[in-house]
Design a protein around this motif. Structure first.
Motif, PDB file in Angstrom:
ATOM      1  N   MET A   1      10.688   1.953  10.911  1.00  0.00           N
ATOM      2  CA  MET A   1       9.887   1.190   9.953  1.00  0.00           C
ATOM      3  C   MET A   1       8.972   0.221  10.685  1.00  0.00           C
ATOM      4  O   MET A   1       9.367  -0.456  11.631  1.00  0.00           O
ATOM      5  N   ASP A   3       7.089  -3.103  11.462  1.00  0.00           N
ATOM      6  CA  ASP A   3       7.404  -4.489  11.168  1.00  0.00           C
ATOM      7  C   ASP A   3       6.171  -5.314  10.821  1.00  0.00           C
ATOM      8  O   ASP A   3       6.276  -6.506  10.554  1.00  0.00           O
ATOM      9  N   ALA A  36      12.834  -5.698  -1.258  1.00  0.00           N
ATOM     10  CA  ALA A  36      12.280  -4.979  -0.113  1.00  0.00           C
ATOM     11  C   ALA A  36      10.765  -5.178  -0.014  1.00  0.00           C
ATOM     12  O   ALA A  36      10.228  -5.369   1.088  1.00  0.00           O
ATOM     13  N   ALA A  40       8.698  -7.201   2.869  1.00  0.00           N
ATOM     14  CA  ALA A  40       7.623  -6.544   3.609  1.00  0.00           C
ATOM     15  C   ALA A  40       6.339  -7.371   3.620  1.00  0.00           C
ATOM     16  O   ALA A  40       5.445  -7.109   4.425  1.00  0.00           O
ATOM     17  N   ASN A 266      16.088   3.670  -7.724  1.00  0.00           N
ATOM     18  CA  ASN A 266      17.294   3.363  -6.950  1.00  0.00           C
ATOM     19  C   ASN A 266      18.505   3.090  -7.835  1.00  0.00           C
ATOM     20  O   ASN A 266      19.352   2.264  -7.508  1.00  0.00           O
ATOM     21  N   ASP A 277      15.417   7.675   0.735  1.00  0.00           N
ATOM     22  CA  ASP A 277      15.527   6.244   0.469  1.00  0.00           C
ATOM     23  C   ASP A 277      14.406   5.849  -0.491  1.00  0.00           C
ATOM     24  O   ASP A 277      13.276   5.623  -0.064  1.00  0.00           O
ATOM     25  N   GLN A 280      12.416   2.662   0.298  1.00  0.00           N
ATOM     26  CA  GLN A 280      11.411   2.804   1.349  1.00  0.00           C
ATOM     27  C   GLN A 280      10.138   3.469   0.831  1.00  0.00           C
ATOM     28  O   GLN A 280       9.033   3.185   1.320  1.00  0.00           O
ATOM     29  N   TYR A 282       8.702   2.892  -1.969  1.00  0.00           N
ATOM     30  CA  TYR A 282       7.878   1.824  -2.522  1.00  0.00           C
ATOM     31  C   TYR A 282       7.223   1.007  -1.414  1.00  0.00           C
ATOM     32  O   TYR A 282       6.046   0.632  -1.519  1.00  0.00           O
ATOM     33  N   VAL A 283       7.965   0.727  -0.371  1.00  0.00           N
ATOM     34  CA  VAL A 283       7.404  -0.022   0.761  1.00  0.00           C
ATOM     35  C   VAL A 283       6.297   0.801   1.425  1.00  0.00           C
ATOM     36  O   VAL A 283       5.224   0.260   1.756  1.00  0.00           O
ATOM     37  N   ASP A 284       6.532   2.088   1.614  1.00  0.00           N
ATOM     38  CA  ASP A 284       5.500   2.958   2.191  1.00  0.00           C
ATOM     39  C   ASP A 284       4.261   2.991   1.313  1.00  0.00           C
ATOM     40  O   ASP A 284       3.129   2.990   1.817  1.00  0.00           O
TER      41      ASP A 284
END
Length: 294
Positions: A1, A3, A36, A40, A266, A277, A280, A282-284
């Motif tokens: 991931m 940072d 999350a 981020a 989730n 995941d 992840q 959503y973060v991506d």
């Protein structure tokens, strides 16, 4: 991931769908996703909408909350990520007020209707006793959720919610608000319309329970597998409530992630397949919005 902080230009609003809520006690609808995204580097807000109502009513509620959020924070626009009916709610807001919306992302959204909603509607004769009984039960359940979530002041109408999710109901909705829709079944729609970027992603059930890992023990997953038996047009490609190609809107990120309809937020409380995941994802996606200058 990576940072590197993902500080999107505009805040992200997570828009819940049918029977949705922000938080009940320590239990949040978008389980682990808000935290999350905030970790981020994103500014995140979860609007509270009617748990059962049609797309336009919920869309107007969303617009009111967008205005209040913007007035409070000073932002000019928002990135809307809508799960399930939340995608239709977000689409309405973007179509009516594109000046307030930077992007719409549909997550498992029934953008061409739900075959499960079609089946339920056929099973309930309009105006007859079964429909009234079902509406009473659904209304009571949505009131219970609203009571726990402290949103009993919002209107609820389970029959209008059901009609708004059928193939016919969404077809009528699409004629009024076609932004981001594909020209052909299974295709992609335009990525940018009226200054708003459109994206979608969704999942499909795997062939057998043996493929699901701990997800096979999740009661919600088992229920969704039973609902999947009601599909005809997309019998082999659905998440238990929405068909793969019915979910397509704008630029399609992917529509066959190994996720059921509730895995995509989730739920239940992180009981999902070990090889995916959803948090992840959503973060991506926030990273994609960041790179697009949104």
């Amino acid at each position: 991931m990576n940072d590197t902080p993902i500080t999107t230009k505009y805040p992200i609003l997570l828009v819940h769908g049918l029977f949705g809520f922000d938080r009940i006690g320590t239990f949040d609808m978008f389980h682990g996703i808000v935290t999350a995204l905030e970790n981020a580097g994103c500014r995140v807000h979860v609007p509270v909408l009617s748990s059962t109502h049609d797309n336009e009513t919920r869309g107007e509620q969303l617009l009111e909350q967008i205005d209040r959020f913007m007035n409070r924070t000073g932002y000019l626009k928002a990135n809307l990520i809508g799960h399930s009916q939340g995608a239709l709610t977000a689409r309405y807001a973007a179509a009516v007020r594109p000046d307030r919306v930077a992007s719409v992302t549909s997550v498992c959204g029934p953008n061409h209707g739900s075959e499960v909603a079609d089946w339920v509607r056929r099973a309930l004769t309009p105006g007859a006793l079964p429909e009234r009984q079902a509406a009473r039960l659904i209304r009571g359940f949505s009131y219970f959720l609203s009571l726990l979530g402290g949103t009993t002041d919002l209107p609820r109408d389970p029959v209008r919610a059901l009609d708004a999710l059928t193939t016919n109901g969404v077809e009528q909705f699409n004629r009024r608000y076609p932004q981001g829709l594909p020209d052909e079944w299974g295709g992609e729609g335009p990525e940018r319309v009226d200054g708003v970027n459109y994206y979608s992603w969704s999942g499909c059930l795997r062939d057998t329970l043996l493929d699901e890992g701990q997800n096979a023990f999740d009661p919600l997953h088992l229920a969704l597998r039973s609902y999947a038996l009601l599909f005809e047009r997309e019998a082999e490609h659905n998440d238990g409530l929405v068909g793969r190609y019915s979910s397509h809107l704008g630029k399609v990120i992917r529509s066959d992630y190994p996720l059921d309809h509730m895995d995509a937020i989730n739920q239940t409380a992180g009981w999902v397949r070990s090889d995916i995941d959803p948090v992840q994802l959503y973060v991506d996606h926030a990273g994609l919005l960041f790179r697009k200058g949104l």
